[in-house]
Write a protein that holds these residues in place. Structure first.
Motif, PDB file in Angstrom:
ATOM      1  N   ASP A  15       0.835  -1.206   0.000  1.00 18.15           N
ATOM      2  CA  ASP A  15       0.000   0.000   0.000  1.00 18.15           C
ATOM      3  C   ASP A  15       0.867   1.252   0.000  1.00 18.15           C
ATOM      4  O   ASP A  15       2.042   1.220   0.366  1.00 18.15           O
ATOM      5  CB  ASP A  15      -0.902   0.043   1.240  1.00 18.15           C
ATOM      6  CG  ASP A  15      -2.078  -0.895   1.158  1.00 18.15           C
ATOM      7  OD1 ASP A  15      -2.377  -1.395   0.058  1.00 18.15           O
ATOM      8  OD2 ASP A  15      -2.710  -1.132   2.208  1.00 18.15           O
ATOM      9  N   SER A  16       0.259   2.369  -0.394  1.00 22.52           N
ATOM     10  CA  SER A  16       0.893   3.681  -0.282  1.00 22.52           C
ATOM     11  C   SER A  16       0.188   4.450   0.820  1.00 22.52           C
ATOM     12  O   SER A  16      -1.031   4.369   0.960  1.00 22.52           O
ATOM     13  CB  SER A  16       0.783   4.451  -1.595  1.00 22.52           C
ATOM     14  OG  SER A  16       1.522   3.825  -2.600  1.00 22.52           O
ATOM     15  N   VAL A  37       4.407  11.059   0.486  1.00 21.66           N
ATOM     16  CA  VAL A  37       3.892   9.740   0.137  1.00 21.66           C
ATOM     17  C   VAL A  37       4.973   8.697   0.380  1.00 21.66           C
ATOM     18  O   VAL A  37       6.102   8.841  -0.071  1.00 21.66           O
ATOM     19  CB  VAL A  37       3.450   9.692  -1.337  1.00 21.66           C
ATOM     20  CG1 VAL A  37       2.982   8.290  -1.709  1.00 21.66           C
ATOM     21  CG2 VAL A  37       2.348  10.704  -1.599  1.00 21.66           C
ATOM     22  N   LYS A  39       5.605   4.905  -0.495  1.00 20.31           N
ATOM     23  CA  LYS A  39       5.074   3.881  -1.395  1.00 20.31           C
ATOM     24  C   LYS A  39       5.599   2.502  -1.030  1.00 20.31           C
ATOM     25  O   LYS A  39       6.711   2.366  -0.533  1.00 20.31           O
ATOM     26  CB  LYS A  39       5.477   4.186  -2.840  1.00 20.31           C
ATOM     27  CG  LYS A  39       4.903   5.470  -3.369  1.00 20.31           C
ATOM     28  CD  LYS A  39       5.333   5.709  -4.796  1.00 20.31           C
ATOM     29  CE  LYS A  39       4.788   7.014  -5.315  1.00 20.31           C
ATOM     30  NZ  LYS A  39       5.230   7.297  -6.677  1.00 20.31           N
ATOM     31  N   GLY A  40       4.796   1.487  -1.312  1.00 20.68           N
ATOM     32  CA  GLY A  40       5.230   0.103  -1.146  1.00 20.68           C
ATOM     33  C   GLY A  40       5.616  -0.257   0.265  1.00 20.68           C
ATOM     34  O   GLY A  40       6.712  -0.771   0.499  1.00 20.68           O
ATOM     35  N   GLY A  52       8.982   1.338   5.220  1.00 21.11           N
ATOM     36  CA  GLY A  52       8.784   1.930   3.904  1.00 21.11           C
ATOM     37  C   GLY A  52      10.012   2.693   3.473  1.00 21.11           C
ATOM     38  O   GLY A  52      11.040   2.684   4.152  1.00 21.11           O
ATOM     39  N   CYS A  54      11.147   6.456   1.103  1.00 19.78           N
ATOM     40  CA  CYS A  54      10.768   7.619   0.314  1.00 19.78           C
ATOM     41  C   CYS A  54      12.035   8.123  -0.366  1.00 19.78           C
ATOM     42  O   CYS A  54      13.097   7.521  -0.237  1.00 19.78           O
ATOM     43  CB  CYS A  54      10.111   8.686   1.186  1.00 19.78           C
ATOM     44  SG  CYS A  54      11.166   9.373   2.449  1.00 19.78           S
ATOM     45  N   LYS A  69      -3.944   5.867   4.793  1.00 14.15           N
ATOM     46  CA  LYS A  69      -3.895   5.194   3.506  1.00 14.15           C
ATOM     47  C   LYS A  69      -4.254   6.175   2.405  1.00 14.15           C
ATOM     48  O   LYS A  69      -5.161   6.963   2.524  1.00 14.15           O
ATOM     49  CB  LYS A  69      -4.856   4.006   3.517  1.00 14.15           C
ATOM     50  CG  LYS A  69      -4.710   3.112   2.313  1.00 14.15           C
ATOM     51  CD  LYS A  69      -5.533   1.853   2.505  1.00 14.15           C
ATOM     52  CE  LYS A  69      -5.365   0.919   1.318  1.00 14.15           C
ATOM     53  NZ  LYS A  69      -6.109  -0.322   1.514  1.00 14.15           N
ATOM     54  N   LYS A  70      -3.528   6.087   1.291  1.00 14.31           N
ATOM     55  CA  LYS A  70      -3.753   6.984   0.167  1.00 14.31           C
ATOM     56  C   LYS A  70      -4.855   6.474  -0.710  1.00 14.31           C
ATOM     57  O   LYS A  70      -5.072   5.320  -0.890  1.00 14.31           O
ATOM     58  CB  LYS A  70      -2.471   7.102  -0.649  1.00 14.31           C
ATOM     59  CG  LYS A  70      -2.583   8.088  -1.776  1.00 14.31           C
ATOM     60  CD  LYS A  70      -1.260   8.276  -2.430  1.00 14.31           C
ATOM     61  CE  LYS A  70      -1.468   9.241  -3.590  1.00 14.31           C
ATOM     62  NZ  LYS A  70      -0.326   9.346  -4.413  1.00 14.31           N
TER      63      LYS A  70
END
Length: 70
Positions: A15-16, A37, A39-40, A52, A54, A69-70
């Motif tokens: 999820d992002s 953000v 990501k992953g 995560g 960035c 959650k985006k």
């Protein structure tokens, strides 16, 4: 084990997420700004933490209370 963001939405691997607060990164002079953000994400053994990366920082461990959650 359910891992939830600050709003109570379930998170899963890949999820992002968005940061909801400016966070200082320990061991670095970098401050991640609100709205960044990630990501992953990867879930950890602790339901209160996720991993995560960035652009500025790799191998980041975040508390789920500071992301949505985006």
């Amino acid at each position: 084990m359910d891992v939830k963001d600050s709003n109570g939405t379930k998170l899963a691997d890949g999820d992002s997420v968005l940061l909801i607060k400016d966070l200082k990164v320990k061991g670095s002079s970098v401050t991640l700004k609100r709205g960044t953000v990630i990501k992953g994400i990867r879930l950890t053994d602790d339901p209160a933490e996720i991993e995560g990366k960035c652009d500025q920082v790799k191998g980041l461990v975040l508390k789920t209370e500071f992301v949505k959650k985006k």
